[in-house]
Design a protein around this motif. Sequence first.
Motif, PDB file in Angstrom:
ATOM      1  N   LEU A  16       0.828  -1.212   0.000  1.00 33.09           N
ATOM      2  CA  LEU A  16       0.000   0.000   0.000  1.00 33.09           C
ATOM      3  C   LEU A  16       0.859   1.256   0.000  1.00 33.09           C
ATOM      4  N   ILE A  17       1.943   1.253   0.737  1.00 31.73           N
ATOM      5  CA  ILE A  17       2.835   2.417   0.772  1.00 31.73           C
ATOM      6  C   ILE A  17       3.438   2.663  -0.617  1.00 31.73           C
ATOM      7  N   VAL A  18       3.851   1.610  -1.292  1.00 34.26           N
ATOM      8  CA  VAL A  18       4.408   1.746  -2.640  1.00 34.26           C
ATOM      9  C   VAL A  18       3.359   2.311  -3.606  1.00 34.26           C
ATOM     10  N   VAL A  19       2.131   1.811  -3.530  1.00 33.86           N
ATOM     11  CA  VAL A  19       1.060   2.296  -4.406  1.00 33.86           C
ATOM     12  C   VAL A  19       0.780   3.776  -4.140  1.00 33.86           C
ATOM     13  N   VAL A  20       0.764   4.182  -2.890  1.00 33.27           N
ATOM     14  CA  VAL A  20       0.526   5.590  -2.549  1.00 33.27           C
ATOM     15  C   VAL A  20       1.647   6.467  -3.089  1.00 33.27           C
ATOM     16  N   ILE A  21       2.879   6.047  -2.961  1.00 33.12           N
ATOM     17  CA  ILE A  21       4.015   6.828  -3.468  1.00 33.12           C
ATOM     18  C   ILE A  21       3.929   6.961  -4.988  1.00 33.12           C
ATOM     19  N   ILE A  22       3.597   5.887  -5.682  1.00 37.67           N
ATOM     20  CA  ILE A  22       3.456   5.956  -7.145  1.00 37.67           C
ATOM     21  C   ILE A  22       2.316   6.898  -7.529  1.00 37.67           C
ATOM     22  N   GLY A  23       1.227   6.863  -6.785  1.00 42.77           N
ATOM     23  CA  GLY A  23       0.109   7.775  -7.036  1.00 42.77           C
ATOM     24  C   GLY A  23       0.494   9.227  -6.873  1.00 42.77           C
ATOM     25  N   ILE A  24       1.264   9.533  -5.850  1.00 42.09           N
ATOM     26  CA  ILE A  24       1.711  10.909  -5.622  1.00 42.09           C
ATOM     27  C   ILE A  24       2.620  11.368  -6.757  1.00 42.09           C
ATOM     28  N   LEU A  25       3.543  10.513  -7.167  1.00 47.39           N
ATOM     29  CA  LEU A  25       4.442  10.872  -8.272  1.00 47.39           C
ATOM     30  C   LEU A  25       3.666  11.090  -9.574  1.00 47.39           C
ATOM     31  N   ALA A  26       2.675  10.256  -9.834  1.00 45.23           N
ATOM     32  CA  ALA A  26       1.856  10.411 -11.041  1.00 45.23           C
ATOM     33  C   ALA A  26       1.057  11.715 -10.985  1.00 45.23           C
ATOM     34  N   ALA A  27       0.530  12.058  -9.827  1.00 43.53           N
ATOM     35  CA  ALA A  27      -0.241  13.291  -9.683  1.00 43.53           C
ATOM     36  C   ALA A  27       0.627  14.522  -9.945  1.00 43.53           C
ATOM     37  N   LEU A  28       1.901  14.431  -9.649  1.00 44.07           N
ATOM     38  CA  LEU A  28       2.811  15.543  -9.917  1.00 44.07           C
ATOM     39  C   LEU A  28       3.251  15.580 -11.382  1.00 44.07           C
ATOM     40  N   ALA A  29       3.424  14.430 -12.002  1.00 48.68           N
ATOM     41  CA  ALA A  29       3.992  14.361 -13.346  1.00 48.68           C
ATOM     42  C   ALA A  29       2.966  14.610 -14.451  1.00 48.68           C
ATOM     43  N   ILE A  30       1.732  14.182 -14.297  1.00 51.24           N
ATOM     44  CA  ILE A  30       0.746  14.275 -15.375  1.00 51.24           C
ATOM     45  C   ILE A  30       0.453  15.726 -15.771  1.00 51.24           C
ATOM     46  N   PRO A  31       0.219  16.660 -14.854  1.00 50.34           N
ATOM     47  CA  PRO A  31      -0.011  18.048 -15.288  1.00 50.34           C
ATOM     48  C   PRO A  31       1.198  18.645 -16.022  1.00 50.34           C
ATOM     49  N   LYS A  32       2.382  18.281 -15.597  1.00 46.10           N
ATOM     50  CA  LYS A  32       3.588  18.772 -16.248  1.00 46.10           C
ATOM     51  C   LYS A  32       3.659  18.253 -17.687  1.00 46.10           C
ATOM     52  N   PHE A  33       3.289  16.993 -17.870  1.00 45.21           N
ATOM     53  CA  PHE A  33       3.285  16.386 -19.196  1.00 45.21           C
ATOM     54  C   PHE A  33       2.261  17.060 -20.101  1.00 45.21           C
ATOM     55  N   GLN A  34       1.073  17.364 -19.584  1.00 45.75           N
ATOM     56  CA  GLN A  34       0.036  18.029 -20.373  1.00 45.75           C
ATOM     57  C   GLN A  34       0.499  19.406 -20.823  1.00 45.75           C
ATOM     58  N   SER A  35       1.185  20.127 -19.951  1.00 44.21           N
ATOM     59  CA  SER A  35       1.710  21.442 -20.298  1.00 44.21           C
ATOM     60  C   SER A  35       2.729  21.338 -21.420  1.00 44.21           C
ATOM     61  N   THR A  36       3.563  20.329 -21.367  1.00 47.14           N
ATOM     62  CA  THR A  36       4.582  20.129 -22.390  1.00 47.14           C
ATOM     63  C   THR A  36       3.936  19.811 -23.734  1.00 47.14           C
ATOM     64  N   LYS A  37       2.883  19.005 -23.737  1.00 42.80           N
ATOM     65  CA  LYS A  37       2.187  18.696 -24.981  1.00 42.80           C
ATOM     66  C   LYS A  37       1.566  19.951 -25.581  1.00 42.80           C
ATOM     67  N   GLY A  38       0.999  20.803 -24.747  1.00 42.57           N
ATOM     68  CA  GLY A  38       0.406  22.051 -25.231  1.00 42.57           C
ATOM     69  C   GLY A  38       1.439  22.946 -25.888  1.00 42.57           C
ATOM     70  N   LYS A  39       2.618  23.023 -25.304  1.00 47.93           N
ATOM     71  CA  LYS A  39       3.688  23.828 -25.889  1.00 47.93           C
ATOM     72  C   LYS A  39       4.143  23.245 -27.227  1.00 47.93           C
ATOM     73  N   ALA A  40       4.151  21.938 -27.345  1.00 50.89           N
ATOM     74  CA  ALA A  40       4.543  21.293 -28.597  1.00 50.89           C
ATOM     75  C   ALA A  40       3.513  21.593 -29.694  1.00 50.89           C
TER      76      ALA A  40
END
Length: 129
Positions: A16-40
């Motif tokens: 459960l701790i591993v799943v929570v950590i992966i969820g937090i990292l995904a929540a931080l990375a996905i908006p950044k990725f969307q911004s990068t796609k918009g700039k492209a």
Amino acid sequence: MRPSRSRQGFTLIELLIVVVIIGILAALAIPKFQSTKGKAYAAALKSDLKNVASMQEDYFYYNETYAANVGALSFSSTNGVTINIAEADGRGWSATSTHPAAFPLTCAVYYGQAAPLGGATAEGVVHCQ
């Protein structure tokens, strides 16, 4: 007396701790990725308009007028980008570019005495809004 059994594997808490950590990292990375796609997408829109401008000047050199549609230029745009030449004659031209994944972003440019489109205020400068 029973021999001690070695335990193998992970406990439920550890998983459960591993799943929570992966969820937090995904929540931080996905908006950044969307911004990068918009700039492209914005870069593709601008680049295609600049390429059309170059081809329009070449067309004008041989025909003494600007092309009224992209087909006359034999221009192949970036995947998904749509170029629309709104006005073209011997005095100037104007065009817009759009991409369905970049909606509502639209870029515009004008040259010569053509009417400015989409917030373009300086001749030859691609403006996106």
